[in-house]
Design a protein around this motif. Sequence first.
Motif, PDB file in Angstrom:
ATOM      1  N   ASP A  59      13.137  -4.466  -9.152  1.00  0.00           N
ATOM      2  CA  ASP A  59      13.285  -3.137  -8.585  1.00  0.00           C
ATOM      3  C   ASP A  59      11.987  -2.360  -8.507  1.00  0.00           C
ATOM      4  O   ASP A  59      10.956  -2.465  -9.206  1.00  0.00           O
ATOM      5  CB  ASP A  59      14.074  -2.099  -9.485  1.00  0.00           C
ATOM      6  N   SER A  60      11.713  -1.871  -7.038  1.00  0.00           N
ATOM      7  CA  SER A  60      10.507  -1.333  -6.512  1.00  0.00           C
ATOM      8  C   SER A  60      10.645   0.008  -6.886  1.00  0.00           C
ATOM      9  O   SER A  60      11.556   0.785  -6.816  1.00  0.00           O
ATOM     10  CB  SER A  60      10.358  -1.655  -5.058  1.00  0.00           C
ATOM     11  N   VAL A  61       9.235   0.499  -7.369  1.00  0.00           N
ATOM     12  CA  VAL A  61       9.105   1.864  -7.730  1.00  0.00           C
ATOM     13  C   VAL A  61       9.559   2.782  -6.244  1.00  0.00           C
ATOM     14  O   VAL A  61       9.573   3.925  -6.463  1.00  0.00           O
ATOM     15  CB  VAL A  61       7.845   1.983  -8.279  1.00  0.00           C
ATOM     16  N   TYR A  62       9.457   2.087  -5.189  1.00  0.00           N
ATOM     17  CA  TYR A  62       9.787   2.756  -3.971  1.00  0.00           C
ATOM     18  C   TYR A  62      11.278   2.865  -3.849  1.00  0.00           C
ATOM     19  O   TYR A  62      11.712   3.097  -2.394  1.00  0.00           O
ATOM     20  CB  TYR A  62       9.066   2.363  -2.954  1.00  0.00           C
ATOM     21  N   GLY A  63      12.319   2.252  -4.506  1.00  0.00           N
ATOM     22  CA  GLY A  63      13.635   2.271  -4.465  1.00  0.00           C
ATOM     23  C   GLY A  63      14.444   1.326  -3.831  1.00  0.00           C
ATOM     24  O   GLY A  63      15.333   1.027  -3.783  1.00  0.00           O
ATOM     25  N   GLY A  64      13.351   0.327  -3.603  1.00  0.00           N
ATOM     26  CA  GLY A  64      14.051  -1.151  -2.956  1.00  0.00           C
ATOM     27  C   GLY A  64      13.898  -1.944  -3.889  1.00  0.00           C
ATOM     28  O   GLY A  64      13.941  -2.148  -5.097  1.00  0.00           O
ATOM     29  N   LYS A  81       2.544  -8.679  -4.700  1.00  0.00           N
ATOM     30  CA  LYS A  81       3.590  -8.151  -4.849  1.00  0.00           C
ATOM     31  C   LYS A  81       3.990  -7.322  -3.785  1.00  0.00           C
ATOM     32  O   LYS A  81       3.101  -6.667  -3.097  1.00  0.00           O
ATOM     33  CB  LYS A  81       3.654  -6.909  -5.963  1.00  0.00           C
ATOM     34  N   TYR A  82       4.944  -7.505  -2.880  1.00  0.00           N
ATOM     35  CA  TYR A  82       5.312  -7.045  -1.732  1.00  0.00           C
ATOM     36  C   TYR A  82       6.564  -5.983  -2.211  1.00  0.00           C
ATOM     37  O   TYR A  82       7.602  -6.412  -2.504  1.00  0.00           O
ATOM     38  CB  TYR A  82       6.095  -7.845  -0.729  1.00  0.00           C
ATOM     39  N   MET A  83       6.262  -4.611  -2.010  1.00  0.00           N
ATOM     40  CA  MET A  83       7.204  -3.694  -2.615  1.00  0.00           C
ATOM     41  C   MET A  83       7.903  -2.905  -1.210  1.00  0.00           C
ATOM     42  O   MET A  83       7.163  -2.503  -0.633  1.00  0.00           O
ATOM     43  CB  MET A  83       6.494  -2.601  -3.437  1.00  0.00           C
ATOM     44  N   PHE A  84       9.305  -3.033  -1.256  1.00  0.00           N
ATOM     45  CA  PHE A  84       9.942  -2.345  -0.378  1.00  0.00           C
ATOM     46  C   PHE A  84      10.542  -1.165  -0.731  1.00  0.00           C
ATOM     47  O   PHE A  84      11.108  -0.993  -1.786  1.00  0.00           O
ATOM     48  CB  PHE A  84      10.846  -3.376   0.356  1.00  0.00           C
ATOM     49  N   ASP A  85      10.817  -0.251   0.210  1.00  0.00           N
ATOM     50  CA  ASP A  85      11.607   0.922  -0.090  1.00  0.00           C
ATOM     51  C   ASP A  85      13.139   0.882  -0.030  1.00  0.00           C
ATOM     52  O   ASP A  85      13.497  -0.087   0.474  1.00  0.00           O
ATOM     53  CB  ASP A  85      11.088   2.278   0.549  1.00  0.00           C
ATOM     54  N   LYS A  89      11.701  -0.976   4.220  1.00  0.00           N
ATOM     55  CA  LYS A  89      10.665  -1.033   4.824  1.00  0.00           C
ATOM     56  C   LYS A  89       9.395  -1.162   3.823  1.00  0.00           C
ATOM     57  O   LYS A  89       9.605  -0.624   2.517  1.00  0.00           O
ATOM     58  CB  LYS A  89      10.361   0.635   5.414  1.00  0.00           C
ATOM     59  N   LEU A  90       8.430  -1.997   4.022  1.00  0.00           N
ATOM     60  CA  LEU A  90       7.483  -2.414   3.509  1.00  0.00           C
ATOM     61  C   LEU A  90       6.505  -1.240   2.940  1.00  0.00           C
ATOM     62  O   LEU A  90       6.102  -0.436   3.901  1.00  0.00           O
ATOM     63  CB  LEU A  90       6.576  -3.400   3.991  1.00  0.00           C
TER      64      LEU A  90
END
Length: 183
Positions: A59-64, A81-85, A89-90
């Motif tokens: 899980d991303s800290v951005y909700g994705g 790390k590629y973090m998506f919301d 969205k990147l």
Amino acid sequence: MKKKIFSLCLTLSFAAALLCGCGSKKSAALPDCPFSELKWESSVKDMENVEGTDHETYDSVYGGTTYTYDREYQGVPGTVKYMFDQDEKLASIAWAYGSDDADELYKLYDTIHADVVAAHGESGYNTQKETNYGDVWYLEDGNIIISTMVTDSQKALQFAYLSPEQSTAAEDKYTSDKPDPIK
């Protein structure tokens, strides 16, 4: 060791998100990120076309979702790390590294810091706490953050680029009401 690095990377990601908050700048460009070719408009499919499908997720800290790939940077093995919301969205691209050697971590920080200063000048914010230090560059195309944590049990560095939508302006840096997860 992988669980320790994963935990540390998650903590550093959360700290980076809290440092920068959310802003309203819009850009499809990516600052000169030395460890990725993706643009802010890149999708998960674009990422997989460039990086491949051999990745781990959490899980991303951005909700994705966060997608991780092993990647060497500055001659050191780490993780991109590629973090998506939540809207896929990147939101952030980061490179993280954990070490048992604090001196090695300090040298790596100094090298990366010097490269970013050479490209963008001095940062707009830095902290030199004993266990948590780093810098933030507030740029039009998104913030750049170097965050380092050195404690008895964990030593790690994260070098992150945040999308303009996830970045905050320099004048807004102290308005977050969220707690600092690393003290």
